[in-house]
Each structure stands twice: as C-alpha cells, then as structure tokens.
Enzyme design. Sequence first.
Site, PDB file in Angstrom:
ATOM      1  CB  SER A   1      47.169  40.035  23.396  1.00 43.70           C
ATOM      2  OG  SER A   1      46.087  40.211  23.929  1.00 43.70           O
TER       3      SER A   1
ATOM      4  CE  LYS B   1      45.370  37.408  24.410  1.00 48.01           C
ATOM      5  NZ  LYS B   1      44.207  38.177  23.147  1.00 48.01           N
TER       6      LYS B   1
ATOM      7  CE1 TYR C   1      44.634  36.844  28.788  1.00 47.41           C
ATOM      8  CE2 TYR C   1      43.320  38.138  29.351  1.00 47.41           C
ATOM      9  CZ  TYR C   1      43.759  37.545  28.521  1.00 47.41           C
ATOM     10  OH  TYR C   1      43.826  38.054  27.343  1.00 47.41           O
TER      11      TYR C   1
ATOM     12  CE1 TYR D   1      44.340  38.972  18.779  1.00 45.45           C
ATOM     13  CE2 TYR D   1      44.268  40.836  18.496  1.00 45.45           C
ATOM     14  CZ  TYR D   1      44.759  39.824  19.968  1.00 45.45           C
ATOM     15  OH  TYR D   1      44.731  40.172  20.595  1.00 45.45           O
TER      16      TYR D   1
ATOM     17  CB  VAL E   1      45.464  46.554  23.744  1.00 50.19           C
ATOM     18  CG1 VAL E   1      43.860  46.253  23.248  1.00 50.19           C
ATOM     19  CG2 VAL E   1      44.797  45.382  25.503  1.00 50.19           C
TER      20      VAL E   1
END
Length: 611
Positions: free
Chosen positions: A65, A68, A190, A242, A260
């Site tokens: 992530s 991103k 992605y 998050y 992760v």
Amino acid sequence: MSTSPVQQYLQHLHDKYARMEDGVVATYIPELGRANPHQFGIAIATVDGQVYEVGDSHAPFTIQSISKPLVYGLALEVAGLRQVLARVGVEPSGEAFNSISLDPRTGRPLNPMINAGAIATTSLVPGDSPLARRQRLLQLFSEFAGHDLDLDEAVYLSERETGHRNRAIAHLLRNSSILTGDPEEPLDLYFQQCSVAVSARDLAVMAATLANGGVNPLTQRRVLQPHNTGRVLSVMTSCGMYDYAGEWIYNVGMPAKSGVAGGLLAVLPGQIGVGIFSPPLDPKGNSVRGIRVCTDLSHDFGLHLFNTPRVVTPALKAVQTGAEVRSKRLRHRHEIDLLRRHGQTIRIYQLRGRLIFASLEPVLRSVLQQSTQATHVVLDLARVADLDRASCRLLLDLIAQLGRQGIRTHLTGAGDKTTLHDYVAERLDAEGWRRLSEPSELTEALESCENDVLKRHVSAPVHLGEVPLAEQELCRGLTPGELYDLGCRLTPVELPAGIAVLSAGSPADDMYFLTHGEVGIFLQTNESNEQLISRLGPGMGFGEVALVDREPRSATVRSLVPIRALRLAFSDFDQLADAGLGHLQAKLFANLASVLAGRLRSANAEIRSLR
Ligand code: GLN
C-alpha cells in the site's frame, strides 16, 4: 570514522524492539506468509541526502500500500487535480484498507489510500499498453528511490491469483463508471504496483523526496511538483494509516503510509524521511515494530508536525544606509561629504535565506517603519536562496506601497530567481520590471541612488567636468607656487577607453591625477576573470598607493571612457626635497595619508554595518 549520535540512537531503537514478539505476518496474500518475522530494518534520510540505517535496511520486501501515495502523486501530475478528484475523494474513511468505502451517490471511493481509491487512481496511469503503463510505474518508483526497482513476480502472481476482494472492488468501480473499460486492466496494474520490491532504505529516500518538496535528495531530480507533493502528504496525514489515522497523527504526528508486507514510510516535511521494515502486523494491518519505532523517533527527536517549532531564519541580514556604505565609485571628497550628510535617506536591505511569509513579514515591517526617512530603497536578493510566490507577492506589494509614498525602489540580485520572474511576468509589464530590476547589481543600484541624492545638492556630476590640478584631492592646501612647481613635473596623458593604464603585478614608478573621464580598478579573481572593485572620476589620483610602499601594482586600472590625466614619475617626486621643495613633498604625503585613512574608515564602516 566515529559513530554519529543519530546512528547510535537508531541502533538503540533497533535493539529495543528487535526481540518483540507481537503481531502476525499477513497471509491473505499466500506469498507474503513466507516472510521472516524477525527481519527488521530502520533507515532515515535527511533532505540533504544523508542516510542513516540499521538492521535489515537493505532486505527486499514488497511495497504494497505504500505505493498508493506515490501513484496518487503521479496521477495528479499527469491527469490534473480535476480528473483525479472526479474519481477519488480525500475524506478519511476510518475503515480498514480493504473496505468498500464508496460514496453512496456517485460510487466514488472516499480516498486514495484505501484499496478502492487506489485502484481508481491507478487507472489514471498513462501509457499505450499494459507494458508501457507498468514501465511508467516502475520509472516513478525508481525516481523516488534514486535507483532502478523491479517487481517481485512471485508476490504479484500470488496476489493476482487470490485477490478476489480487490477484484470485486474493481468491478464495483466499473459498475459506477469510476473505471471505464475492462476493470481487470487497472486491477492488474494495481497488483503490480503493490509488488514492487523495495528496502527500508528505499522507503526512507522516497519519504525524504516527499519531505524535500518532491525532489529526490540523492539524485536532485524532481519527481513531483511541490503542490502535488503537498497534496500527497495531505492524504497521507488524514488517511495513510486507515482506521488508525487519528491516533497516529495524535501520537506520532507525521504523514505516513503502511503496507501489509511490513513496510512503513513516514515524512516530516522539510526535514526527514523514515523507512521501516518489520513484517508482523497489528490487527489494523500496520507494522507493529514500525509503529513503535516511529512513535519513539517522533518523541525523542521532536518530530511531531504540530509540536515542531517552525525554524524561521530572519530574512534580514543587514540594513545599511547610503551614509555608511557607498557604491564602488570612488568619489571626490565633496561628494563623499555630501553623501555622509545626506546618504541616510538611501536604505539598503540585504535579505538572505528562504523567503516565506514568516521570514519576510518582519522585513516588510522594518522597511515601512523606516520609510518616512527614506527617499530610496534597495532590496538586495543576492543572498536569498529561494522565495515562494507568497513572498513575490508581498515584495511587489511593498514596492508599490513605497512608490505611493514617493520612494524609488531597486530590486537587486534578482537575476536568478525564477519564481520571481514567473510571478512578475503575470503582474508587471516588461518596462515596469526593467525599471525595478535594472541595474541588477547592488553597487550599481546604489550608485544611481547616490547620484539622485547628489543631484539635489550639486549642479553637475563632478566626473563629467575637467578637474584642474588645484582641485585634485591630493593637492588640498597647496599654495599657487607649490601647484606651479608640481605642475612643472607632470606630463599630460590622453587615452582612449579600454586601455590598461596600470597592470596588476607590474613594477610601479609613477602615479596619475585624473582630470577628465573615468577609470575602473580591477582585481584578478582567477586566471580568466577580473572583477571591477571600484570606479574613480576626475579629481582623484590612482597608482598613488605605490608612492608609499613602492610595491608592484596590486590591481589593474583601466580607462572606462576616454580619459585625460597628469602623470607624476616617482623619480621626480623623490627629487622634490633636493630641489628645496620638501614642504610640497610633505603636503602631498599628508594628503595621500588622509585619502587612505578615509578609505580605511569607510571600509570599516561597511564591515560594521554588515554585522
Ligand atoms: N496489495 C495489498 C492489497 O491490495 C495492499 C494492501 C496494503 O498494503 N494495506 O490488499
């Protein structure tokens, strides 16, 4: 080499958390389950390119992530803000990374840090083919890291095989037309972006690039525009962690992003970037050791964004007046006296460092406070490293205000300030800018201010006329008889412009009284460069210093325009005493001493005013 305290501290942090057993390695992507939970690396990189690292800081893992925010930055660069905002919002969801947080009305994902928003963002990556788009992404990550990066194919294939939830999200996005065309394409891209292999060190350099306004501090290459860098950091601040984002910003206070695979990237804008790798995750999907290390770092080094005192270096280096400093023109003593008496209406502000609102505002205050006594203001930007648009605006507004008060302002040393040039182009016409920024050098602007001030007190500039021997600076107090005796020993010379009358290094056997025109004194700065250090006009002597010490010439004197001068050979000067003219010799020496003393005094005054 001895160990830096920073390095020692990182080692201490590493020791402190290395044996921690909390957290579990992610297994929902099967390949990630193979990670070694004991691997642990920490790196920090400064905005000037220094990297400190400990432990497994070079061990590769997939970025996940953390890709991103980087891809979000790319989307902003290539598609523009409007296109990006049409597909993905900027509101924190307070939910897990894989939540399906879509706006119920538009289907737009809440933010680009959750998977839904990230897939929508990835769909904006440009390229003619899937391969071209993959290359574009790799190029982006490589520019951020400062070296070539590649995919971990095993992790990529593993996620592509098992990423059913992300696949579902992509189809939902297609359903609400956030994605157009085949949703499998951006989805696949992605998965690839998540599988780029990086190290903790890479993350630190990427973070430092964001801290450095988008310029990689190792390669000095711009990766993102400053305004897009700010946008990336904003979404990292509100959504990067998050459903832990609130607590994170409260405790740690740095824009950050976790992945992760155990990576964590944190940024202190303007100062440092942090990269951590440790695979065991907490229930929210953030690296357990990563959070501990960042919390300690933030606390121990005072890195919390909202606790960090803003370091603003005052932009005002020195304020001087035209009574204290003078242009490089060496002036006749009448003019010097006048400037000493009236020069304080010329105000010179030397600015330095970074001009931003907070560093410039005190300058505006002092310029305006002192403006009631000013007729001329020089704002010298030669030592300004850079300035933002806000400062450009404030500077131009200040100058306009001074103009309304009848004060003439010069902006010097602005030649290399591109932000200012761009800003000015929007606000002033070419003539307005020329009036403001020419002459471009402080000394020339100062000379023009001095001329203005002198104009109000004398009828003609001394340097234009013919200054007879009697009015020469070095001939003060000579009787008509002494002038006659001196005159008999002088040879008139007349030279065109551009002639080296004296050359640095050559032996000295004469001096000159300048009666008409102008000469420049030049110093050799290196093999091929000369610098003009001062200019002299009629009434002044040159080559006279050697009369005292008989050393070779220390500078070159060149005619700047056609000149007329009177040459005195040192041999003739030396014979004055024998000719019964010891009194004349003594007077000339005394005048020379007083001219030199005056020059020393003004050099001292200039040094003092610089403090
Ligand atoms: N590739 C991972 C996913 O989409 C990334 C998630 C993460 O790092 N939080 O599930």
